[in-house]
Each structure stands twice: as structure tokens, then as C-alpha cells.
Scaffold this motif. Structure first.
Motif, short mmCIF file in Angstrom:
data_model
loop_
_atom_site.label_atom_id
_atom_site.label_comp_id
_atom_site.label_asym_id
_atom_site.label_seq_id
_atom_site.Cartn_x
_atom_site.Cartn_y
_atom_site.Cartn_z
N GLY A 55 6.21 6.82 1.82
CA GLY A 55 4.86 6.78 1.15
C GLY A 55 4.50 8.26 0.58
N THR A 73 0.76 11.83 0.65
CA THR A 73 1.17 10.87 1.52
C THR A 73 0.20 9.51 1.26
N PHE A 74 0.74 8.55 1.22
CA PHE A 74 0.12 7.10 1.22
C PHE A 74 0.36 6.45 2.34
N LEU A 78 6.00 3.78 -1.71
CA LEU A 78 5.73 3.59 -3.04
C LEU A 78 6.77 3.13 -3.92
N ALA A 93 2.17 1.21 -5.68
CA ALA A 93 2.50 1.11 -4.05
C ALA A 93 3.10 -0.30 -3.74
N VAL A 105 -5.94 1.23 -0.80
CA VAL A 105 -5.29 2.69 -0.15
C VAL A 105 -6.49 3.50 0.47
N ILE A 107 -6.62 6.80 2.56
CA ILE A 107 -6.05 8.27 2.48
C ILE A 107 -6.76 9.03 3.79
N LYS A 113 -7.68 15.81 1.01
CA LYS A 113 -7.77 14.69 -0.06
C LYS A 113 -8.31 15.27 -1.32
N ILE A 119 -8.26 9.79 -6.20
CA ILE A 119 -8.02 8.31 -6.74
C ILE A 119 -9.03 7.89 -7.58
N SER A 122 -8.21 2.06 -8.38
CA SER A 122 -7.21 1.49 -7.80
C SER A 122 -7.33 -0.08 -8.05
N ILE A 127 -2.28 2.65 -8.36
CA ILE A 127 -3.39 3.73 -8.25
C ILE A 127 -3.22 4.74 -9.27
#
Length: 137
Positions: A55, A73-74, A78, A93, A105, A107, A113, A119, A122, A127
Motif C-alpha cells: 500500500g 501509505t494506503f 496498490l 488500489a 480510502v 488515511i 496527510k 485526495i 475517489s 484515487i
């Protein structure tokens, strides 16, 4: 060229000479735990790479010399990445099923972030990301 086995990215000249190696095995900044699987280069100067199954989206500057910028980092692995502009990326993703069938998603650490990226859109497992000021130039 992404090489999952050596967990590194190799840049080659048009003549076939190795220019440099980016990343390498490990879990530290700019390193790949499982190996790069998708690369996107913008204007020969910015590189985005996905670390397989983690991710993690790793960002690097390529000019004048390769320099690690940051990791995003997700919560899901991904699949692919591409640059839309110098500060916008689109990331695919692996679907994260929820009770209503919509992939969302989340975070962790919203404050951090917002300093690094946001983002902007989405939809399902795609994303759109806008990157804030790059750390290194």
C-alpha cells in the motif's frame, strides 16, 4: 526498469549503460519491502513507484540526481500509478470492500496527510491525489 527480485529501480542510458539504481531492499525511507511493481515518470524529473503488497507509494526526484521525496501509505495494496501533472497522480488500489460495496480510502493521521498530499477525488478503487510542496528540490 522495476526489478521486484532485487527490490530496486534501474535507470539506463539509450546506449544501454546503467545510469543509477533507485531504492533497494528494506523498510526504510525510499526502500522497497516487496519490490516495485508500477512506475510512472513525469517530465524525466519525478518518479512514482508502488511497493508491491504494502500500500506504499514512493516518490522520488530524478534530477539532478535521484533523491527520495516521501512515502504515502494506503490501507490497501496498490495496483498502478500515473502522473496527471507535476503535482497530481492517479492511483489504482486493490478494492477494499465495505458493507455497502463501496471502496473507501481512509488515511490515518489527517494532519500529516494534509501537509503532504490530499485526495481530490475517489471513485471505486481509483484515487486522484494532489501532492503538496515536495520535500526536496
Amino acid at each position: 526498469m522495476a526489478d521486484r527480485n532485487s527490490r530496486a529501480i534501474y535507470r539506463w542510458s539509450p546506449e544501454g549503460s546503467l545510469i543509477d539504481t533507485i531504492g533497494g531492499p528494506g523498510s526504510g525511507p525510499g526502500e522497497f519491502e516487496h519490490g516495485p511493481i508500477s512506475l510512472a515518470i513525469y517530465d524525466d524529473s519525478l518518479l512514482a513507484a508502488i511497493d508491491m503488497q504494502t500500500g506504499k507509494l514512493l516518490l522520488y526526484y530524478l534530477k539532478p540526481n535521484p533523491a527520495f521525496d516521501r512515502t504515502i501509505t494506503f490501507p490497501s495494496a496498490l495496483a498502478s500509478v500515473d502522473w496527471l501533472s507535476h503535482d497530481k497522480l492517479i492511483v489504482s488500489a486493490v478494492p477494499m470492500p465495505s458493507s455497502n460495496g463501496i471502496n473507501i480510502v481512509h488515511i490515518k493521521n489527517e494532519e500529516e496527510k494534509n501537509k503532504l498530499f490530499r485526495i481530490t477525488r475517489s471513485q471505486a478503487s481509483t484515487i486522484w491525489i494532489t501532492i503538496s510542496k515536495h520535500k526536496c528540490k
